[in-house]
Design a protein around this motif. Structure first.
Motif, PDB file in Angstrom:
ATOM      1  N   CYS A 235      -0.143   3.574   3.351  1.00  0.00           N
ATOM      2  CA  CYS A 235       0.212   3.257   4.744  1.00  0.00           C
ATOM      3  C   CYS A 235       1.346   2.240   4.849  1.00  0.00           C
TER       4      CYS A 235
ATOM      5  N   CYS B 230      -5.873   0.422   5.413  1.00  0.00           N
ATOM      6  CA  CYS B 230      -6.380   1.788   5.290  1.00  0.00           C
ATOM      7  C   CYS B 230      -7.399   1.948   4.173  1.00  0.00           C
TER       8      CYS B 230
ATOM      9  N   GLU C  91       1.410  -0.823   4.205  1.00  0.00           N
ATOM     10  CA  GLU C  91       1.022  -2.181   4.589  1.00  0.00           C
ATOM     11  C   GLU C  91       1.486  -3.178   3.522  1.00  0.00           C
TER      12      GLU C  91
ATOM     13  N   CYS D  32       0.863  -1.178   0.000  1.00  0.00           N
ATOM     14  CA  CYS D  32       0.000   0.000   0.000  1.00  0.00           C
ATOM     15  C   CYS D  32       0.907   1.237   0.000  1.00  0.00           C
TER      16      CYS D  32
ATOM     17  N   CYS E  60      -6.389  -1.696   0.140  1.00  0.00           N
ATOM     18  CA  CYS E  60      -5.550  -1.996   1.300  1.00  0.00           C
ATOM     19  C   CYS E  60      -6.408  -2.518   2.454  1.00  0.00           C
TER      20      CYS E  60
ATOM     21  N   SER F 176      -6.956   2.117   1.046  1.00  0.00           N
ATOM     22  CA  SER F 176      -6.458   2.813  -0.151  1.00  0.00           C
ATOM     23  C   SER F 176      -6.434   1.883  -1.363  1.00  0.00           C
TER      24      SER F 176
HETATM   25 ZN   LIG Z   1      -2.887   1.105   3.293  1.00  0.00          ZN
END
Ligand SMILES: [Zn+2]
Ligand SMILES: [Zn+2]
Length: 891
Positions: free
Chosen positions: A423, A439, A425, A420, A436, A441
């Motif tokens: 964030c 978050c 991730e 991601c 994601c 996204s």
């Molecule tokens: Zn994220």
């Protein structure tokens, strides 16, 4: 329709045709027949970039011998073929092609377009090697052919990755990896070859910050000094006790670094003090972790120096080394230079020196996976043939480090990890996530790297059978029976298949690992492109036929040892095929009437032993029966070479050299019933021998088989001969061997006396008791095969005639009168010639000596010599005449 084999053995006439016939018949196909036991081998997948070489020829011959043998034994056999995408090798080839043809780099094309080209390349060239495998006679199941990047294998790879990740057996981490600057990718430990190189040890002084002398360190890689973060000494090293905790300066650069105590430096080595460069050495990396040191890099991925190297930035690593050392010397920091032989890691593909680099990569945690793989060997679930390779297998597993599986390439299985951008991730998933998980996204991108090629071949024994699905194939054919492979890839492949299978399938992938050696050239050197000593198996097949090559390879090895490729051995294998061909042709000729129909033969319906068999029939049946038992034992023990040699001896030494000769008189005789028995035994033994030889020489045996009476079934699926107690005629067999022994000894006597085989002889045999009975039983064989007019038996030494040549065998003494052996007519003629020559010489010498001119003019010594010659000629003539009168009486 031809009724008999063609006059000469020409493998080109039938090898391709028979291969097609087998394949079409479905004989190669695994039927998943539940009523039979399965026998499964997976073929080590050759690289799609590969060309068939002698190593494949050996590897495939051994697998095919086992497969054909088991198929004839009635197993539901599956030899599963396929090929490997060979990540680095293929990517380099395709990139080279694009560069030469279009002048572009792979980056110019972009990932998608490059992969399109790679698949095109695979389509055009990737099938070449499997085509070549057919030439070897591989009886593998082409309907199940697989590719490490096909849909199913791809699915298996993703599944394997995700499952390991979920169990925390895969992690992403900063590690020192082996980096090949030329290939631009990381390499696993196994992809690094170590070679001893002449190198140097540079002793460099690091001055003390306080203006003191500081400390001297020896290094073979001074260019990495820009990445130094400390100097380490062993706490037990008294020399440096007072320096621990002090600070020294990186010479010229002036950066302050600490001297610290760590168990890693060896006081015996160099000066005992070691510079610590965590980003460029795996051991230093560990030291750095222990002391929480920074990890600055000073070398770029293309092996040039980076900004940390100051004025050397942009220089190649070796160029920098030179310049740096001369600057150190000028500034007075270079204490001394020592010549040293140092093992240097090289890329297995391009031989460039591997650069240890700090890099973020994906790793498989090995400790937990290695354990069950070692236990499997200890429990005997997995055995190595020969046994000594178990040690190597275990050694690899004991020493194993975490496996770096990511590669900075495009051709391969892309790592199923997604990042991601918002964030940071990391998500590992079977399917690309839409957003994601942390978050929400949608700014996600997949990891750019692909997996190590061996990550997919590690799954080969079960991914090819359908895993991760629970397919009927997987259920029926897994685990496989034996893996046939060269010892050079035990670590690369065998070890990884075992732990992957234990982890995913809870079972070993195969029960036996049959390890063979390498094919070397005639002088014992490894065949290699650079030496130019490679031998192309296809050329050999073209010249000698596949069967000769296979037989040479299969009988030239003992398990685990290397084999030398020698043309004279190949020739003798072809001679063997020739011999078999000609003998078979003779047999078939004697089975046919003038119209080309089979003549009647005795039938074995009540058991062979019930037929009116002659001693020679019983003997050859016994020999066949013994060979069947011996071959079975050898094959079970993977002693394929011994099995092949046994069949060779049976065919050549016993059937061709003896049995056919022994039986000839009967075939041409008047006794119809006996003729039928003779035909029956000739055919029965020939067919069983062909069956035993089939796994080794599939083509010639199938071709001959097709001309013999039978039920139309092909040899490839005919039943394997089994040992039968009823066919052990040991007494008759011993008797026959005694007769043969006597015949052999008479033939030797003939040879010694220079007497031609057509010359009739009389024999006197001294023998008593049981042996006498046995010899008497074989009298007709002696007469026929030793060409004797008379055999006289005596039981007393006093009866031995004078003037004989003799031989002793176990149970009898044989005497042949000299008069029979010597050819008196020829001797008489020779003596006559000798006489004429001597007479001519004598008259010439007398004429000379009768000439008064010669006698008075010549020096006295010359005249005396001539007189001497005359006297000698006279006395020789006398002897010749004497011998002539003796010989004359013998004619
Ligand atoms: Zn994220
Ligand atoms: Zn390389």
């Amino acid at each position: 329709m031809e009724k008999n084999l063609s006059k000469t053995y020409d493998p080109k006439q039938f090898e391709d045709r028979l291969y097609e016939q087998w394949e079409k018949s479905g004989a190669f196909h695994g039927k998943r027949d539940k009523s039979k036991s399965p026998f499964t081998i997976v073929m080590p997948p050759p690289n799609i970039t590969g060309q068939l070489h002698m190593g494949h020829a050996l590897d495939h011959t051994l697998q095919d011998v086992l497969t054909r043998w088991k198929r004839m034994q009635g197993f539901d056999t599956l030899w599963l073929p396929g090929s490997d995408h060979a990540s680095i090798a293929t990517e380099v080839k395709v990139a080279d092609k694009i560069r030469t043809e279009e002048g572009k780099t792979k980056e110019d094309l972009g990932r998608e377009e490059f992969l399109k080209r790679a698949w095109e390349w695979k389509k055009t060239y990737g099938g070449k090697i499997t085509e070549q495998c057919r030439k070897l006679g591989d009886s593998c199941d082409w309907e199940r052919e697989r590719f490490t990047m096909d849909e199913g294998c791809n699915k298996a790879v993703i599944e394997f990755f995700v499952r390991l990740y979920e169990k925390d057996l895969i992690y992403k981490g900063n590690r020192i990896i082996n980096w090949c600057p030329s290939c631009g990718t990381s390499l696993s430990d196994a992809e690094v070859e170590h070679d001893d190189k002449n190198s140097k040890y540079y002793y460099v002084r690091y001055p003390g910050e306080d203006g003191s002398q500081g400390i001297v360190v020896a290094t073979s890689r001074p260019e990495t000094m820009f990445g130094d973060v400390a100097i380490a000494v062993n706490p037990a090293d008294e020399r440096y006790e007072n320096l621990i905790g002090k600070t020294v300066l990186l010479p010229i650069v002036g950066k302050a670094i600490p001297i610290l105590a760590d168990p890693y430096p060896d006081p015996e080595k160099g000066t005992g003090a070691v510079k610590i460069t965590p980003a460029h050495d795996p051991n230093d990396f560990e030291v750095g972790l222990r002391h929480d040191l920074p990890q600055p890099s000073c070398i770029n991925e293309d092996a040039t120096m980076n900004a940390l190297a100051g004025k050397y930035e942009g220089m190649d690593r070796y160029e920098c080394r030179k310049a740096w050392i001369s600057d150190l010397e000028a500034a007075g920091y270079l204490v001394k230079v020592e010549d040293m032989v140092i093992p240097v890691g090289e890329c297995y593909r391009c031989k460039d020196a591997v650069e240890p680099m700090l890099s973020e990569q994906w790793f498989v945690r090995m400790e937990a996976l290695a354990k069950p793989a070692m236990e499997a060997a200890a429990k005997g679930d997995l055995t190595h043939v020969p046994e000594r390779f178990e040690k190597i297998y275990l050694h690899w597993l004991e020493e194993i480090r975490d496996w770096c599986i990511s590669r900075q390439l495009w051709w391969g299985h892309r790592i199923p990890a997604y990042y991601c951008d918002d964030c940071n991730e990391i998500m590992v998933a079977r399917e690309a996530p839409e957003s994601c998980t942390k978050c929400g996204s949608k700014n996600l991108r997949q990891d750019e790297d692909v997996l190590d090629t061996w990550f997919s071949s590690a799954l080969w024994p079960f991914s090819t059978l359908g895993w991760p699905e629970k397919t009927p194939d997987l259920e029926h054919y897994f685990p496989t029976d034996v893996l046939v492979t060269g010892y050079d890839i035990i670590f690369f492949w065998v070890v990884r298949m075992v732990f992957s299978s234990l982890e995913m399938m809870d079972e070993v992938p195969f029960h036996h690992v049959y390890v063979h050696g390498l094919v070397r050239d005639g002088e014992g050197r490894k065949m290699s492109k650079s030496l130019g000593n490679g031998i192309d198996p296809l050329e050999i097949i073209d010249q000698y036929g596949t069967d000769a090559l296979r037989f040479m390879l299969a009988t030239g090895i003992s398990p685990g040892s290397d084999i030398r490729f020698k043309l004279d051995r190949l020739e003798s294998c072809r001679n063997f095929a020739n011999k078999l061909w000609n003998a078979s042709r003779f047999v078939i000729m004697n089975l046919l009437d003038e119209e080309g129909n089979f003549l009647p033969m005795a039938e074995e319906s009540n058991g062979i032993e019930k037929l009116s068999l002659k001693d020679e029939d019983k003997w050859i049946l016994t020999k066949l029966n013994e060979a069947v038992a011996e071959v079975a034992t050898n094959m079970e023990n993977y002693d394929l070479a011994l099995a092949g040699q046994k069949v060779y001896e049976l065919i050549w030494n016993e059937y061709c050299d003896w049995y056919i000769e022994l039986v000839k008189a009967r075939l041409y005789g008047e006794d119809e019933a006996d003729k039928q028995v003779a035909r029956f035994v000739l055919v029965k033994v020939l067919k069983d021998m062909l069956a035993l030889l089939h796994p080794f020489m599939p083509f010639i045996t199938e071709e001959i088989w097709s001309f013999l009476p039978g039920n139309g079934e092909m040899l490839i699926v005919a039943p394997w001969p089994v040992h039968s107690k009823a066919l052990d005629f040991s007494e008759e067999s011993r008797r026959m061997e005694l007769a043969m022994e006597i015949i052999r000894s008479i033939r030797n006597i003939r040879a010694e006396a220079d007497a031609v085989p057509s010359r009739k002889l009389r024999a006197v045999i001294l023998s008593t008791g049981e042996a006498l009975e046995a010899v008497k039983a074989g009298e007709s064989y002696l007469k026929n095969l030793a060409n004797l007019t008379e055999v006289r038996f005596i039981d007393d030494k006093a009866q031995i005639p004078e003037e004989v040549m003799s031989a002793v065998v176990d149970g009898a003494e044989i005497f042949i009168p000299l008069d029979d052996l010597l050819d008196y007519k020829a001797e008489y003629q020779r003596l006559e010639k000798e006489k004429a020559k001597l007479e001519g010489e004598r008259s010439k010498l007398s004429a000379k000596l009768d000439n008064p001119g010669f006698v008075s003019k010549a020096p006295e010594a010359v005249v005396a010599a001539e007189r001497e010659k005359l006297a000698k000629a006279g006395s020789m003539l006398e002897k010749v005449e004497e011998r002539l009168s003796v010989v004359k009486q013998k004619i």
